[in-house]
Design a protein around this motif. Structure first.
Motif, PDB file in Angstrom:
ATOM      1  N   PHE A  72       0.837  -1.194   0.000  1.00 14.66           N
ATOM      2  CA  PHE A  72       0.000   0.000   0.000  1.00 14.66           C
ATOM      3  C   PHE A  72       0.873   1.246   0.000  1.00 14.66           C
ATOM      4  N   VAL A  73       0.315   2.302  -0.584  1.00 19.88           N
ATOM      5  CA  VAL A  73       1.015   3.566  -0.770  1.00 19.88           C
ATOM      6  C   VAL A  73       0.304   4.636   0.045  1.00 19.88           C
ATOM      7  N   VAL A  74       1.081   5.557   0.621  1.00 23.63           N
ATOM      8  CA  VAL A  74       0.517   6.671   1.376  1.00 23.63           C
ATOM      9  C   VAL A  74       0.923   7.971   0.688  1.00 23.63           C
ATOM     10  N   LEU A  75      -0.083   8.781   0.381  1.00 24.20           N
ATOM     11  CA  LEU A  75       0.116  10.054  -0.308  1.00 24.20           C
ATOM     12  C   LEU A  75      -0.388  11.193   0.575  1.00 24.20           C
ATOM     13  N   ALA A  76       0.071  12.400   0.305  1.00 28.83           N
ATOM     14  CA  ALA A  76      -0.453  13.596   0.975  1.00 28.83           C
ATOM     15  C   ALA A  76      -1.183  14.438  -0.055  1.00 28.83           C
ATOM     16  N   ASP A  77      -2.313  15.026   0.368  1.00 32.58           N
ATOM     17  CA  ASP A  77      -3.018  15.978  -0.484  1.00 32.58           C
ATOM     18  C   ASP A  77      -3.784  16.953   0.397  1.00 32.58           C
ATOM     19  N   ASN A  78      -4.537  17.842  -0.232  1.00 36.50           N
ATOM     20  CA  ASN A  78      -5.258  18.872   0.520  1.00 36.50           C
ATOM     21  C   ASN A  78      -6.696  18.490   0.839  1.00 36.50           C
ATOM     22  N   GLY A  79      -7.121  17.289   0.496  1.00 37.65           N
ATOM     23  CA  GLY A  79      -8.496  16.852   0.753  1.00 37.65           C
ATOM     24  C   GLY A  79      -8.661  16.284   2.149  1.00 37.65           C
ATOM     25  N   MET A  95      -3.351  11.055   3.089  1.00 35.20           N
ATOM     26  CA  MET A  95      -3.322  11.816   4.342  1.00 35.20           C
ATOM     27  C   MET A  95      -3.724  13.248   3.995  1.00 35.20           C
ATOM     28  N   GLY A  96      -5.032  13.510   3.998  1.00 34.44           N
ATOM     29  CA  GLY A  96      -5.546  14.815   3.612  1.00 34.44           C
ATOM     30  C   GLY A  96      -5.306  15.874   4.679  1.00 34.44           C
ATOM     31  N   ARG A  97      -4.849  17.009   4.239  1.00 30.67           N
ATOM     32  CA  ARG A  97      -4.532  18.113   5.159  1.00 30.67           C
ATOM     33  C   ARG A  97      -5.773  18.783   5.733  1.00 30.67           C
ATOM     34  N   GLU A  98      -6.929  18.561   5.121  1.00 32.17           N
ATOM     35  CA  GLU A  98      -8.164  19.195   5.597  1.00 32.17           C
ATOM     36  C   GLU A  98      -8.466  18.823   7.046  1.00 32.17           C
ATOM     37  N   ALA A  99      -8.270  17.577   7.421  1.00 33.99           N
ATOM     38  CA  ALA A  99      -8.571  17.141   8.787  1.00 33.99           C
ATOM     39  C   ALA A  99      -7.586  17.724   9.797  1.00 33.99           C
ATOM     40  N   ARG A 108      -3.514   9.660  14.916  1.00 33.78           N
ATOM     41  CA  ARG A 108      -4.789   8.927  14.943  1.00 33.78           C
ATOM     42  C   ARG A 108      -5.307   8.740  13.521  1.00 33.78           C
ATOM     43  N   ILE A 109      -5.194   9.764  12.697  1.00 32.16           N
ATOM     44  CA  ILE A 109      -5.651   9.669  11.303  1.00 32.16           C
ATOM     45  C   ILE A 109      -4.885   8.558  10.576  1.00 32.16           C
ATOM     46  N   TYR A 171     -12.893   4.615   1.484  1.00 29.28           N
ATOM     47  CA  TYR A 171     -13.368   4.975   2.813  1.00 29.28           C
ATOM     48  C   TYR A 171     -13.044   6.434   3.080  1.00 29.28           C
ATOM     49  N   VAL A 172     -14.089   7.255   3.227  1.00 30.55           N
ATOM     50  CA  VAL A 172     -13.940   8.662   3.581  1.00 30.55           C
ATOM     51  C   VAL A 172     -14.793   8.881   4.818  1.00 30.55           C
ATOM     52  N   ASP A 173     -14.186   9.351   5.892  1.00 26.63           N
ATOM     53  CA  ASP A 173     -14.892   9.494   7.163  1.00 26.63           C
ATOM     54  C   ASP A 173     -14.965  10.967   7.562  1.00 26.63           C
ATOM     55  N   ARG A 174     -15.539  11.770   6.712  1.00 19.51           N
ATOM     56  CA  ARG A 174     -15.668  13.210   6.957  1.00 19.51           C
ATOM     57  C   ARG A 174     -16.740  13.449   8.014  1.00 19.51           C
ATOM     58  N   PRO A 175     -16.524  14.405   8.926  1.00 15.81           N
ATOM     59  CA  PRO A 175     -17.552  14.687   9.938  1.00 15.81           C
ATOM     60  C   PRO A 175     -18.905  14.999   9.288  1.00 15.81           C
ATOM     61  N   GLY A 176     -19.941  14.410   9.816  1.00 15.31           N
ATOM     62  CA  GLY A 176     -21.278  14.639   9.280  1.00 15.31           C
ATOM     63  C   GLY A 176     -21.687  13.654   8.197  1.00 15.31           C
TER      64      GLY A 176
END
Length: 182
Positions: A72-79, A95-99, A108-109, A171-176
């Motif tokens: 598996f690969v881990v990337l960074a972005d602004n989402g 690893m989205g920077r938004e959170a 934890r993320i 899997y996207v676990d955005r609040p709400g």
């Protein structure tokens, strides 16, 4: 001569059963090694390595090691942080920077997103003690350790049991959000 061969066979069988009875099921399972590539995780690279160590200290049937070719690969972005799981132990994590901009704890993320790769689904319990509760836990939650139930589930997944997580899913676990996205 025939009797001695029979006795050797019976003795070997008895000794083999005696050894097997002293080995726990976790020890009997071969440890699966998963390689991950965090070279494109930017400022999250160290935290991804720390998350891998959290999992390595928590489970016995799988080991995470940095390296290529990667499972598996881990990337960074602004989402928003998310994971695309293609099969058990394989996929892509963003690893989205938004959170983190909203105050969520990066370790934890990372540990949560790796949990998806290890076969765990989102569980929106709202409890900080449940790693897979994700963003349903308060922003102040800094627990990056899987619960005992989550540890057992990962070990079972890598011992051959069918994971509860769905594969070929984002899997996207955005609040709400009420559910993950396909």
């Amino acid at each position: 001569m025939h009797l001695s061969r029979f006795l050797r066979t019976v003795t070997a069988l008895i000794l083999g059963l005696a050894v097997l009875s002293t080995v726990s099921p976790a020890q009997a399972t071969a440890v699966r090694v998963l390689r991950y590539d965090a070279s494109r995780a930017a400022e999250f690279r160290t935290v991804v390595d720390q998350a891998a160590q959290v999992w390595n200290a928590s489970v016995v049937n799988v080991r995470l090691v940095a390296g290529t070719p990667a499972d598996f690969v881990v990337l960074a972005d602004n989402g928003w942080p998310r994971a695309r799981v293609t099969s058990l132990g394989r996929g892509t994590i963003w690893m989205g920077r938004e959170a983190t901009a909203q105050g969520y704890y990066p370790l934890r993320i990372a540990t949560h997103e790796i949990g998806h790769i290890l076969g765990l689904p989102d569980r929106r319990t709202g409890l900080c003690t449940d790693l897979m509760s994700g963003s349903s836990a308060p922003v102040s939650c800094t627990n990056a350790n899987p619960s005992a139930a989550e540890r057992r589930e990962v070990d079972a997944n890598f011992a051959g049991f069918a994971p509860l997580a769905e594969f070929d899913k984002l899997y996207v676990d955005r609040p709400g959000d009420l559910a993950s996205v396909r």
